[in-house]
Design an enzyme around this catalytic site. Structure first.
Site, short mmCIF file in Angstrom:
data_model
loop_
_atom_site.label_atom_id
_atom_site.label_comp_id
_atom_site.label_asym_id
_atom_site.label_seq_id
_atom_site.Cartn_x
_atom_site.Cartn_y
_atom_site.Cartn_z
N TYR A 131 22.69 75.11 -25.49
CA TYR A 131 21.77 74.24 -24.30
C TYR A 131 22.68 73.49 -23.24
CZ TYR A 131 19.23 70.38 -22.54
OH TYR A 131 18.68 69.53 -21.56
N LYS A 149 23.86 73.74 -19.57
CA LYS A 149 23.48 72.63 -18.63
C LYS A 149 24.99 72.16 -17.70
CE LYS A 149 20.14 70.48 -18.23
NZ LYS A 149 18.87 70.73 -17.24
N1 LIG Z 1 13.70 65.51 -22.56
C1 LIG Z 1 14.92 64.96 -22.49
O1 LIG Z 1 15.12 64.13 -23.46
C2 LIG Z 1 15.77 65.55 -21.54
C3 LIG Z 1 15.85 66.52 -20.78
N2 LIG Z 1 16.65 66.75 -19.82
C4 LIG Z 1 16.28 67.79 -18.92
O2 LIG Z 1 15.20 67.53 -18.07
C5 LIG Z 1 14.34 68.56 -17.69
C6 LIG Z 1 13.06 68.41 -18.11
O3 LIG Z 1 13.05 68.63 -19.60
P1 LIG Z 1 11.39 68.23 -20.21
O4 LIG Z 1 10.59 67.84 -19.20
O5 LIG Z 1 11.95 67.52 -21.50
O6 LIG Z 1 11.32 69.52 -20.66
P2 LIG Z 1 9.88 70.62 -20.82
O7 LIG Z 1 10.08 71.76 -21.85
O8 LIG Z 1 8.71 69.88 -21.08
O9 LIG Z 1 9.83 71.12 -19.37
C7 LIG Z 1 10.66 72.27 -18.76
C8 LIG Z 1 9.65 73.11 -18.06
O10 LIG Z 1 10.27 74.22 -17.44
C9 LIG Z 1 9.71 75.35 -17.42
N3 LIG Z 1 10.51 76.45 -17.55
C10 LIG Z 1 11.23 77.04 -18.44
N4 LIG Z 1 11.92 78.21 -18.12
C11 LIG Z 1 11.22 78.59 -16.80
C12 LIG Z 1 11.49 79.75 -15.99
N5 LIG Z 1 12.24 80.60 -16.34
N6 LIG Z 1 10.96 79.61 -14.84
C13 LIG Z 1 10.09 78.71 -14.43
N7 LIG Z 1 9.88 77.64 -15.26
C14 LIG Z 1 10.47 77.46 -16.45
C15 LIG Z 1 8.86 75.32 -18.65
O11 LIG Z 1 7.71 75.90 -18.50
C16 LIG Z 1 8.31 73.75 -18.48
O12 LIG Z 1 7.17 73.44 -18.07
C17 LIG Z 1 15.18 69.87 -18.20
O13 LIG Z 1 16.13 70.23 -17.13
C18 LIG Z 1 15.92 69.10 -19.30
O14 LIG Z 1 17.26 69.91 -19.38
C19 LIG Z 1 17.67 66.27 -19.71
C20 LIG Z 1 18.05 65.02 -20.49
C21 LIG Z 1 17.16 64.68 -21.61
#
Ligand SMILES: NC(=O)C1=CN([C@@H]2O[C@H](COP(=O)(O)OP(=O)(O)OC[C@H]3O[C@@H](n4cnc5c(N)ncnc54)[C@H](O)[C@@H]3O)[C@@H](O)[C@H]2O)C=CC1
Ligand SMILES: CC(C)=CCC[C@@H](C)[C@H]1CC[C@H]2C3=C(CC[C@]12C)[C@@]1(C)CCC(=O)C[C@@H]1CC3
Length: 356
Positions: A155, A159
């Site tokens: 992952y 990133k």
């Molecule tokens: N949750 C955390 O602690 C952290 C998250 N991030 C980043 O923040 C962002 C959001 O993370 P979260 O909201 O926690 O994750 P999440 O899993 O809740 O949301 C990610 C969304 O991306 C969508 N998605 C995945 N593959 C896709 C595709 N091929 N086409 C269209 N949509 C797609 C999913 O359906 C989901 O709704 C991510 O980029 C993650 O890497 C960064 C640092 C920390």
């Protein structure tokens, strides 16, 4: 709340035109994405969501269901949009190398191409502070730390590539501006990972132990602060601003002991706080051994250990970051304190309380 406003921010036009308030959130059905969508709407933006799934409905928000690797699907969703937030990613827990490479690397290239073709002017990427983390202590890390040479998992590896692609695509001549937000340890209502994983471990009696001496400091960032950082970055992103093509740490600016945070959450939800110490090196070696065994035996059994080397590293080392650059360039200050964020998060999970 006292905020220092950067000089170039004052010089921007007071009224933001209607077309510049049309934005799209790729990944808007996710945890962070949905909070971002709600805040953007509050601030008068007209918002579209592009996501592989639709997880809710919100009056005034248009949903486009599709895979971000599909350029045609993206192009129809980005019509007349001037600002794009890209916060989609497969969940880190899947640890699926091919999926991460397809979505975070190939998919991000497609997002950039589609944005340029659709005439989008600004792209704000949700990156991660973990792009510089190699499993050893980071104290008050700044954005100029080098990318991890040995990232802790696939992952994080993807990133890093994703962030490089987006920042390198920033082109003032072409009028395509990009910036990356690096959050860390996002928590808050509706988070599908941190609290549910922790409660699951507590219910299975696995939250009795503190890995190491328990003094390691970590950033946990309330989701509304992360959203605030994204919106500030979008609104500051102009050809004359210093933020073009740069990454920004967005944190609560209150590093906390990892195990104090876990204990506050657990006790708030009615579970006992971890008490017994285990040596970090021992737990890490055991986690590594277990991970090797599950990898070797994967054709025979599908077993997902709670203690992965990555989780043990996150639970037993210092990893907190300076958000000084965001304060300076974006005028960022956290809008919700850690104490308030923890209280609001605990309250939002009645179904995960002990005995529920
Ligand atoms: N949750 C955390 O602690 C952290 C998250 N991030 C980043 O923040 C962002 C959001 O993370 P979260 O909201 O926690 O994750 P999440 O899993 O809740 O949301 C990610 C969304 O991306 C969508 N998605 C995945 N593959 C896709 C595709 N091929 N086409 C269209 N949509 C797609 C999913 O359906 C989901 O709704 C991510 O980029 C993650 O890497 C960064 C640092 C920390
Ligand atoms: C600051 C940051 C990057 C947080 C990300 C959150 C996750 C890494 C944590 C969410 C639940 C945590 C958890 C553990 C490690 C870190 C998390 C996965 C343990 C596996 C640590 C060892 C235990 O005793 C059990 C824990 C379960 C919950």
């Amino acid at each position: 709340l006292h905020q220092t406003v950067p000089f170039w921010f004052i010089s921007r036009p007071v009224s933001v035109s209607q077309s510049s308030k049309r934005c799209a959130v790729i990944g808007g059905s996710g945890f962070l994405g949905r909070h971002l969508v709600e805040k953007l709407q509050d601030r008068g933006y007209s918002v579209s969501v592009f996501d592989i799934r639709q997880s809710y409905e919100l009056p005034g928000v248009t949903f486009h269901q599709g895979d971000l690797c599909d350029e045609q699907a993206l192009l129809s969703a980005l019509k007349d949009v001037s600002l794009v937030f890209h916060c989609a990613s497969p969940a880190p827990a899947s640890n699926d190398r091919a999926l991460f490479e397809r979505v975070n690397i190939q998919g991000t290239k497609t997002v950039i191409e589609a944005c340029i073709q659709a005439g989008v002017q600004k792209l704000v990427l949700t990156s991660s502070a973990s792009v510089v983390f190699e499993g050893t202590d980071i104290k008050n890390g700044r954005e100029d730390l080098p990318y991890a040479k040995k990232p802790i998992d696939y992952y994080t590896q993807t990133k890093i590539q994703q962030e490089k692609l987006v920042l390198e695509a920033c082109d003032k001549q072409k009028g395509f501006l990009t910036v990356a937000i690096r959050p860390h340890g996002i928590f808050g209502p509706r988070d599908p990972q941190l609290v549910p994983i922790m409660v699951d471990a507590a219910r299975r009696g696995k939250m009795k132990f503190i890995i190491g001496d328990g003094t390691n400091l970590v950033d946990f960032t309330f989701v509304e602060n992360v959203v605030h950082g994204h919106i500030l970055a979008a609104e500051c992103l102009r050809p004359d601003s210093p933020i073009c093509g740069k990454p920004y740490h967005i944190t609560n600016d209150e590093p906390i002991r990892f195990w104090d945070f876990m204990s506050e959450m657990l006790v708030g939800l009615g579970y006992a706080a971890p008490r017994f110490h285990l040596p970090y090196g021992l737990v890490y070696s055991l986690a590594l051994l277990l991970w090797l065994l599950t990898w070797i035996l994967r054709p025979l059994l599908s077993f997902k250990p709670t203690f992965t080397p990555m989780r043990v590293a996150l639970a037993g080392t210092h990893h907190y970051y300076s958000c000084e650059r965001a304060k300076q360039d974006l005028g960022y200050r956290p809008v919700v304190s850690l104490k308030e964020g923890i209280a609001r998060t605990v309250q939002s999970y009645p179904h995960l309380r002990h005995g529920a």
